[in-house]
Design an enzyme around this catalytic site. Structure first.
Site, short mmCIF file in Angstrom:
data_model
loop_
_atom_site.label_atom_id
_atom_site.label_comp_id
_atom_site.label_asym_id
_atom_site.label_seq_id
_atom_site.Cartn_x
_atom_site.Cartn_y
_atom_site.Cartn_z
N CYS A 83 -27.36 19.88 26.88
CA CYS A 83 -27.91 21.21 27.29
C CYS A 83 -28.68 21.82 26.04
O CYS A 83 -27.91 21.78 25.11
CB CYS A 83 -27.02 22.29 27.82
N CYS A 86 -26.54 24.99 24.82
CA CYS A 86 -25.15 25.18 24.24
C CYS A 86 -24.91 23.67 23.87
O CYS A 86 -23.66 23.64 23.41
CB CYS A 86 -24.22 25.75 25.22
N CYS A 139 -25.72 24.41 33.76
CA CYS A 139 -24.91 23.94 32.79
C CYS A 139 -23.39 24.79 33.22
O CYS A 139 -23.61 25.98 33.32
CB CYS A 139 -25.41 24.38 31.46
N CYS A 162 -32.55 16.19 39.75
CA CYS A 162 -34.13 16.15 39.29
C CYS A 162 -34.11 17.39 38.19
O CYS A 162 -33.80 18.41 38.56
CB CYS A 162 -34.91 16.86 40.42
#
Length: 175
Positions: A83, A86, A139, A162
């Site tokens: 991510c 983070c 996330c 996707c």
């Protein structure tokens, strides 16, 4: 309250409640905190400082990068996709495939065991924002919008995650 819920309810159940929000008093203001998040919630201004305008638009405002524009669309290096907000591990290059849709596609999230996603870095959420029903992928740690998952991917589970390149940070395997 969160500790009590964690003690009483099984983790997979709590993780499925990704949209549940607890309110608690702190420093004279109310702070929102998700049951599944591990990172403190940043303010809009703090996210805007931390991210580029495009990253902020996609991850915090649920935007989408233009198709065929992402830096990881044609990336064939071996490694892990994290991510951008983070640094949570999300997808392995081993599960990446070319879908022809214009966005990086993955057949499963990192940490998936069969059909169990409880040890992955993602959550699924219902998205009806365009007048149709889709499944949003966020996330688990910071709730950044990553993209969507569709039921038209390769076997064995037939999923196509996707994902926007701008929501990802790629870390190549060490050689």
């Amino acid at each position: 309250m969160a500790r009590l819920l964690n003690a009483l309810l099984p983790r997979p159940f709590l993780e499925s409640l990704g949209q549940v929000v607890l309110r608690r008093a702190g420093s004279g203001h109310k702070e929102a905190e998700s049951l599944t998040k591990l990172e403190p919630t940043l303010t809009k201004a703090e996210w805007q400082k931390k991210l580029t305008p495009e990253q902020f638009y996609v991850t915090r405002e649920k935007g989408t990068e233009p198709p065929f524009s992402g830096i990881y669309l044609n990336n064939e290096e071996s490694g892990m996709y994290h991510c951008v907000c983070c640094d949570n591990a999300l997808f392995s290059s081993e599960k990446k495939f070319c879908s022809g849709t214009g966005w990086p596609s993955f057949s499963e999230a990192h940490g998936t065991s069969g059909s169990d996603e409880s040890h992955t870095g993602i959550l699924r959420r219902l998205d009806t924002s365009l007048g149709s029903t889709r499944t949003e992928v966020v996330c688990k740690q910071c709730e950044a919008h990553l993209g969507h998952v569709f039921p038209d991917g390769p076997g064995p589970h037939g999923q196509r995650f996707c994902i926007n390149s701008v929501a990802l940070k790629f870390k190549p395997n060490k050689r």
